[in-house]
Design an enzyme around this catalytic site. Structure first.
Site, short mmCIF file in Angstrom:
data_model
loop_
_atom_site.label_atom_id
_atom_site.label_comp_id
_atom_site.label_asym_id
_atom_site.label_seq_id
_atom_site.Cartn_x
_atom_site.Cartn_y
_atom_site.Cartn_z
N ARG A 85 0.84 -1.21 0.00
CA ARG A 85 0.00 0.00 0.00
C ARG A 85 0.88 1.26 0.00
O ARG A 85 0.56 2.24 -0.67
CB ARG A 85 -0.93 0.01 1.22
CG ARG A 85 -1.96 -1.10 1.26
CD ARG A 85 -3.19 -0.84 0.44
NE ARG A 85 -3.96 0.28 0.89
CZ ARG A 85 -5.15 0.60 0.38
NH1 ARG A 85 -5.68 -0.13 -0.61
NH2 ARG A 85 -5.81 1.64 0.80
N ASN A 112 -5.94 4.54 -11.31
CA ASN A 112 -4.80 4.64 -10.38
C ASN A 112 -3.92 3.38 -10.39
O ASN A 112 -3.35 3.01 -9.38
CB ASN A 112 -5.30 5.01 -8.98
CG ASN A 112 -6.30 3.99 -8.45
OD1 ASN A 112 -6.48 2.92 -9.05
ND2 ASN A 112 -6.92 4.29 -7.33
N HIS A 115 -4.76 -2.08 -7.65
CA HIS A 115 -5.44 -2.30 -6.38
C HIS A 115 -4.48 -3.07 -5.47
O HIS A 115 -3.69 -3.88 -5.96
CB HIS A 115 -6.70 -3.15 -6.61
CG HIS A 115 -7.19 -3.79 -5.35
ND1 HIS A 115 -8.01 -3.13 -4.46
CD2 HIS A 115 -6.96 -5.02 -4.82
CE1 HIS A 115 -8.25 -3.92 -3.43
NE2 HIS A 115 -7.63 -5.07 -3.62
P1 ADP Z 1 -8.11 2.04 -2.77
O1 ADP Z 1 -8.09 1.38 -4.13
O2 ADP Z 1 -7.01 3.08 -2.65
O3 ADP Z 1 -8.12 1.05 -1.63
P2 ADP Z 1 -11.00 2.52 -2.41
O4 ADP Z 1 -11.18 1.16 -1.85
O5 ADP Z 1 -11.59 3.69 -1.64
O6 ADP Z 1 -9.45 2.90 -2.65
O7 ADP Z 1 -11.63 2.60 -3.87
C1 ADP Z 1 -11.51 1.52 -4.75
C2 ADP Z 1 -11.31 2.05 -6.16
O8 ADP Z 1 -12.47 2.75 -6.59
C3 ADP Z 1 -10.17 3.06 -6.28
O9 ADP Z 1 -8.90 2.46 -6.38
C4 ADP Z 1 -10.56 3.79 -7.55
O10 ADP Z 1 -10.23 3.05 -8.72
C5 ADP Z 1 -12.09 3.85 -7.41
N1 ADP Z 1 -12.51 5.10 -6.74
C6 ADP Z 1 -12.45 5.38 -5.42
N2 ADP Z 1 -12.91 6.61 -5.15
C7 ADP Z 1 -13.28 7.15 -6.34
C8 ADP Z 1 -13.86 8.41 -6.76
N3 ADP Z 1 -14.15 9.36 -5.87
N4 ADP Z 1 -14.10 8.59 -8.08
C9 ADP Z 1 -13.83 7.61 -8.99
N5 ADP Z 1 -13.30 6.40 -8.65
C10 ADP Z 1 -13.02 6.17 -7.37
#
Ligand code: ADP
Length: 137
Positions: A85, A112, A115
């Site tokens: 992470r 991004n 995951h």
């Molecule tokens: P992470 O992947 O950093 O653990 P989350 O579990 O909050 O984050 O979100 C899962 C995925 O959903 C993110 O990696 C991203 O691809 C998408 N995502 C999260 N928040 C948003 C947002 N506000 N707008 C668009 N896509 C989002």
């Protein structure tokens, strides 16, 4: 020692950055324990992103995550869950620091690059979700 799950997302695959991203994890000492390329079904995405299912952007995430097959991997190392992470950086690529995978290679909050499991419990659930027991080495 911990195992964690990463998914190389469609933006990573489309930009041909899989080698770059996997290389960063390997250089950090993480070992590949499982690897498969797969299309993510509606049901799998509903389960995997259940914490986001009622967000307005959820349908957009599903479309994005199904736009190409993804590469799922299990990585192993000491404190692998937190270290992976940290290497990845925060969700929003624009806010992620330079030197992190998302900061260097990502586009925005959704696109991004990868995951990664965020806790021991999610890592255990995701290992089961993406791999058969015999496919983790
Ligand atoms: P992470 O992947 O950093 O653990 P989350 O579990 O909050 O984050 O979100 C899962 C995925 O959903 C993110 O990696 C991203 O691809 C998408 N995502 C999260 N928040 C948003 C947002 N506000 N707008 C668009 N896509 C989002």
């Amino acid at each position: 020692m911990q195992k964690t799950v990463i998914l190389l997302k469609p933006d990573c695959i489309e930009k041909s950055l899989a080698g770059e991203v996997i290389g960063r994890f390997e250089k950090a000492g993480l070992k590949i324990k499982a690897c498969r390329m797969m299309r993510l079904t509606d049901n799998l995405l509903k389960e995997h992103y259940s914490h986001l299912a009622d967000k307005p952007f959820f349908p957009e995430i599903v479309t994005f995550m199904q736009s190409t097959p993804v590469i799922a991997m299990a990585l192993e190392g000491e404190n692998a869950i937190g270290r992976v992470r940290d290497l990845l950086g925060p969700t929003d690529s624009q806010a992620a620091p330079k030197g992190s995978i998302r900061g260097d290679l990502g586009t925005d909050k959704m696109r991004n690059i990868a995951h990664a499991s965020d806790s021991e419990d999610t890592a255990a659930a995701e290992l089961k979700r993406f791999f058969a027991a015999g496919d983790i080495f």
